[in-house]
Design a protein around this motif. Structure first.
Motif, short mmCIF file in Angstrom:
data_model
loop_
_atom_site.label_atom_id
_atom_site.label_comp_id
_atom_site.label_asym_id
_atom_site.label_seq_id
_atom_site.Cartn_x
_atom_site.Cartn_y
_atom_site.Cartn_z
N GLY A 50 0.85 -1.18 0.00
CA GLY A 50 0.00 0.00 0.00
C GLY A 50 0.88 1.23 0.00
N LEU A 51 0.36 2.32 0.52
CA LEU A 51 1.13 3.56 0.62
C LEU A 51 1.64 3.71 2.05
N GLY A 52 2.94 3.75 2.21
CA GLY A 52 3.51 4.00 3.52
C GLY A 52 3.37 5.47 3.86
N ILE A 53 2.64 5.79 4.93
CA ILE A 53 2.35 7.20 5.21
C ILE A 53 2.85 7.65 6.59
N SER A 54 3.37 6.72 7.38
CA SER A 54 3.94 7.08 8.68
C SER A 54 5.12 6.16 8.92
N PRO A 55 6.35 6.67 8.74
CA PRO A 55 7.54 5.81 8.74
C PRO A 55 7.73 5.05 10.04
N GLY A 56 8.43 3.95 9.92
CA GLY A 56 8.72 3.10 11.07
C GLY A 56 8.34 1.66 10.76
N ARG A 57 8.85 0.73 11.56
CA ARG A 57 8.55 -0.68 11.39
C ARG A 57 8.01 -1.24 12.70
N ALA A 58 7.14 -2.22 12.56
CA ALA A 58 6.59 -2.89 13.74
C ALA A 58 6.08 -4.26 13.32
N ALA A 59 5.94 -5.15 14.30
CA ALA A 59 5.44 -6.49 14.02
C ALA A 59 4.67 -7.01 15.23
N GLY A 60 3.65 -7.79 14.97
CA GLY A 60 2.85 -8.39 16.02
C GLY A 60 1.67 -9.12 15.42
N ARG A 61 0.81 -9.63 16.25
CA ARG A 61 -0.41 -10.28 15.77
C ARG A 61 -1.37 -9.20 15.24
N LEU A 62 -2.04 -9.51 14.14
CA LEU A 62 -2.95 -8.54 13.51
C LEU A 62 -4.39 -8.81 13.93
N TYR A 63 -5.09 -7.75 14.32
CA TYR A 63 -6.51 -7.82 14.65
C TYR A 63 -7.25 -6.71 13.92
N LYS A 64 -8.53 -6.94 13.69
CA LYS A 64 -9.31 -6.03 12.84
C LYS A 64 -10.25 -5.15 13.65
N MET A 65 -10.52 -4.00 13.10
CA MET A 65 -11.45 -3.04 13.71
C MET A 65 -12.85 -3.64 13.74
N ALA A 66 -13.56 -3.43 14.85
CA ALA A 66 -14.95 -3.90 14.93
C ALA A 66 -15.79 -3.19 13.89
N GLY A 67 -16.67 -3.94 13.24
CA GLY A 67 -17.48 -3.39 12.17
C GLY A 67 -18.62 -2.53 12.68
N PRO A 68 -19.30 -1.85 11.77
CA PRO A 68 -20.43 -1.00 12.15
C PRO A 68 -21.62 -1.84 12.59
N GLU A 109 12.36 -10.21 15.91
CA GLU A 109 13.54 -9.57 15.31
C GLU A 109 13.19 -8.19 14.76
N VAL A 110 12.02 -8.09 14.10
CA VAL A 110 11.58 -6.79 13.58
C VAL A 110 11.41 -5.80 14.72
N GLU A 111 10.79 -6.24 15.80
CA GLU A 111 10.56 -5.35 16.94
C GLU A 111 11.88 -4.92 17.59
N ARG A 112 12.85 -5.85 17.70
CA ARG A 112 14.15 -5.49 18.28
C ARG A 112 14.85 -4.44 17.41
N SER A 113 14.80 -4.67 16.11
CA SER A 113 15.44 -3.72 15.19
C SER A 113 14.76 -2.36 15.24
N ALA A 114 13.42 -2.37 15.28
CA ALA A 114 12.67 -1.10 15.34
C ALA A 114 12.96 -0.37 16.63
N ARG A 115 13.08 -1.11 17.74
CA ARG A 115 13.38 -0.49 19.03
C ARG A 115 14.77 0.13 19.02
N ALA A 116 15.72 -0.55 18.38
CA ALA A 116 17.08 0.00 18.28
C ALA A 116 17.08 1.28 17.45
N ASP A 117 16.28 1.29 16.38
CA ASP A 117 16.16 2.50 15.56
C ASP A 117 15.60 3.66 16.38
N ARG A 118 14.54 3.36 17.17
CA ARG A 118 13.93 4.41 17.98
C ARG A 118 14.91 4.94 19.03
N ASP A 119 15.66 4.05 19.65
CA ASP A 119 16.64 4.47 20.66
C ASP A 119 17.72 5.34 20.04
#
Length: 554
Positions: free
Chosen positions: A11-29, A237-247
């Motif tokens: 898609g379009l990356g619109i807010s830089p940074g990396r993260a990883a985890g379990r994906l959950y969806k927004m509750a519907g209308p 590993e993604v989260e460790r790398s992202a945390r190192a970037d943030r630090d």
């Protein structure tokens, strides 16, 4: 044990940074039940009105609890729509014609949504807000819980069709690791608020909702890639790398400059002094949106109110650049006190500096207040006008500002005509500031909130970069600064391209500054120029982004 199936979505990356985890969806209308007969029209009307009032009240309460002015403005505008007498009247008419409360709200909101889309411009940007209003009002009528965020009990990646402003502002970066939506664009409310919260985000990502609940996924808000089906070890590993970037970014300080010392001012986009964080990472203010003083008012703010607001910001940066943008409003961003009539195409109508054609006293009052604030604070602010199109408009604005002792006068470049004649504008003013959001919209004839056209608003579009290059070249020839204050300035990789094109300053939210500073510090000016050459030579934004990313990696 077999490897998990890996899906790569883009898609379009619109807010830089990396993260990883379990994906959950927004509750519907809430789901509408079958239409019900109405036995008591009066009681059903009262129920429907209470539903609208509940939606408006909740949105107002959320707005009051939000610190970020941009988020607060969006929620307040949404609450105003929910409380609109015309919407209420439309609902009442449908109940009178036999509809039950839930279906009356649904039909009335659908009708008003279509009207906003047809109006275009700012009104079209508010159309998606009606979906959220409808869902909240219908849920209230049916006694159902409000649509909202999942709560798995641990941090997660959030997927949604799109996010309403009321949902986005309540995202907790400590819980929502990243955000992926199937709709939205680079200048949508979701994008703006995700950047303000510092949450990695990808929008306009088809297939995001087809990912199974609980799937381990990684999100790269820079590249726009979403990897679904990774294993838990890869996620860690993604989260460790992202945390190192943030630090690493948190410890970087100092002015913006390339690896070989070429200076690039890194400035802030703000709406008031409250937006300036303690220990601000910026070197000044590149965009002070003065319209926050005017929102929801039936009368213009007084001279004292304006002077005080400007003075507070000027005193926060007494020796730095502070660029104040005069009122950016009009028929596409209606303010009650202006009393402007509706237009068939407000995005192409009376807005920005054009308002002074009908109400010159509004601009004169702003300039008077800014001049007074400069005098009492002992500072020298810069002032610029939005929606300038011709050298004549620039000359008139400069004359009025300089007559009040404001020495540094500029204009925003938001329409192609201004970019094409940037050299002539600089004959009249001292600097240019490029608003890439509107410049994209007008260059590609693409509504900023139209999800199906989000690719046309990608700030990596080579045609947009060509217009920026033309402005920067005019600045070089005239020896005058040319900055970028649109959302494009917050992209760390694109920042190298903009500097390579000749842009002298970048203005963004405070959260975006560290990553941009770090990106520039890792590239020389010649490398930035090579990035600019590659981006301009590309056929499309994906090609531009890929070519520059590969060059940066090499």
């Amino acid at each position: 044990m077999p490897e998990p199936a890996l899906d790569v979505l883009r898609g379009l990356g619109i807010s830089p940074g990396r993260a990883a985890g379990r994906l959950y969806k927004m509750a519907g209308p809430p789901l509408l039940p079958a239409p019900a007969p109405v036995a008591d029209t009066g009681a059903e009307t009262a129920l429907a009105v209470r539903g609208l009032e509940s939606a408006a009240g909740e949105l107002t309460a959320r707005a009051e609890g939000v610190a970020d002015p941009a988020a607060r403005e969006i929620l307040e505008a949404q609450a105003m729509i929910a409380a609109d007498p015309l919407l209420r009247e439309s609902v009442e008419q449908r109940v009178a014609a036999g509809s039950d409360a839930a279906h009356a709200i649904d039909a009335a909101c659908a009708e008003h949504r279509e009207a906003l889309l047809a109006a275009g411009g700012y009104f079209a940007e508010r159309a998606s807000d009606l979906d959220d209003i409808k869902n909240r009002a219908v849920a209230a009528v049916l006694g159902l819980p409000m649509p909202g965020l999942p709560s798995p009990g641990h941090p997660f990646v959030l997927a949604a069709d799109d996010l309403a402003p009321a949902d986005t502002v309540n995202l907790d970066p400590g819980v929502v690791l990243a955000l992926v939506t199937e709709k939205g664009g680079p200048t949508s409310h979701t994008a703006i608020l995700a950047r303000a919260l510092g949450i990695p985000a990808v929008v306009a990502c088809p297939g995001a909702l087809s990912i199974a609940e609980g799937t381990w996924s990684s999100v790269d808000g820079g590249t726009g890639e979403v990897h679904a089906g990774i294993d838990e070890r890869t996620a860690a590993e993604v989260e460790r790398s992202a945390r190192a970037d943030r630090d690493r970014l948190a410890t970087a300080t100092g002015p913006g400059r390339t690896a070989d010392g070429h200076p690039v001012k890194l400035l802030l986009n703000i709406g008031s002094v409250a937006d300036i964080p303690a220990g601000s990472p910026g070197e000044g203010v590149g965009l002070f949106r003065s319209e926050f003083l005017f929102l929801d008012r039936r009368t213009a703010p007084t001279h004292q109110e304006q002077t005080g607001a400007y003075e507070a910001v000027l005193r926060a940066f007494p020796e730095a650049t502070v660029v104040v943008r005069t009122l950016d409003a009009g028929t596409d961003k209606p303010l009650p006190f202006l009393g402007l009539p509706e237009e068939l195409n407000p995005a192409l109508g009376v807005r920005g500096l054009r308002v002074s054609r009908r109400s010159p006293e509004v601009l004169d009052a702003q300039l008077d207040a800014l001049a007074e604030a400069a005098r009492v604070s002992g500072t020298s602010p810069w002032v610029m006008a939005p929606m300038v199109t011709t050298p004549g408009e620039a000359a008139d604005f400069a004359r009025r500002a300089r007559a009040r002792g404001l020495a540094d006068v500029g204009v925003m470049v938001e329409v192609p005509a201004a970019a094409l004649h940037a050299h002539r504008l600089l004959d009249e003013v001292d600097f240019l500031s490029i608003g890439t959001n509107d410049l994209s919209q007008y260059t590609f004839a693409s509504d900023r909130q139209h999800g199906e056209l989000a690719d046309l608003l990608d700030p990596w579009q080579p045609a947009l970069l060509q217009l920026i290059a033309q402005c920067a070249e005019a600045g070089r020839a005239a020896g005058k600064p040319v900055g970028v204050c649109g959302e494009a300035a917050a992209d760390p990789l694109l920042a190298t391209v903009l500097v390579g094109l000749g842009v002298t300053s970048l203005s963004m939210s405070a959260r975006s500054v560290p990553a941009v500073r770090d990106s520039l510090a890792r590239h020389t000016l010649d490398q930035c120029r090579e990035h600019a050459r590659l981006a301009l030579a590309a056929a499309d934004p994906d090609g531009a982004r890929t070519a520059v990313r590969e060059a940066a990696a090499a």
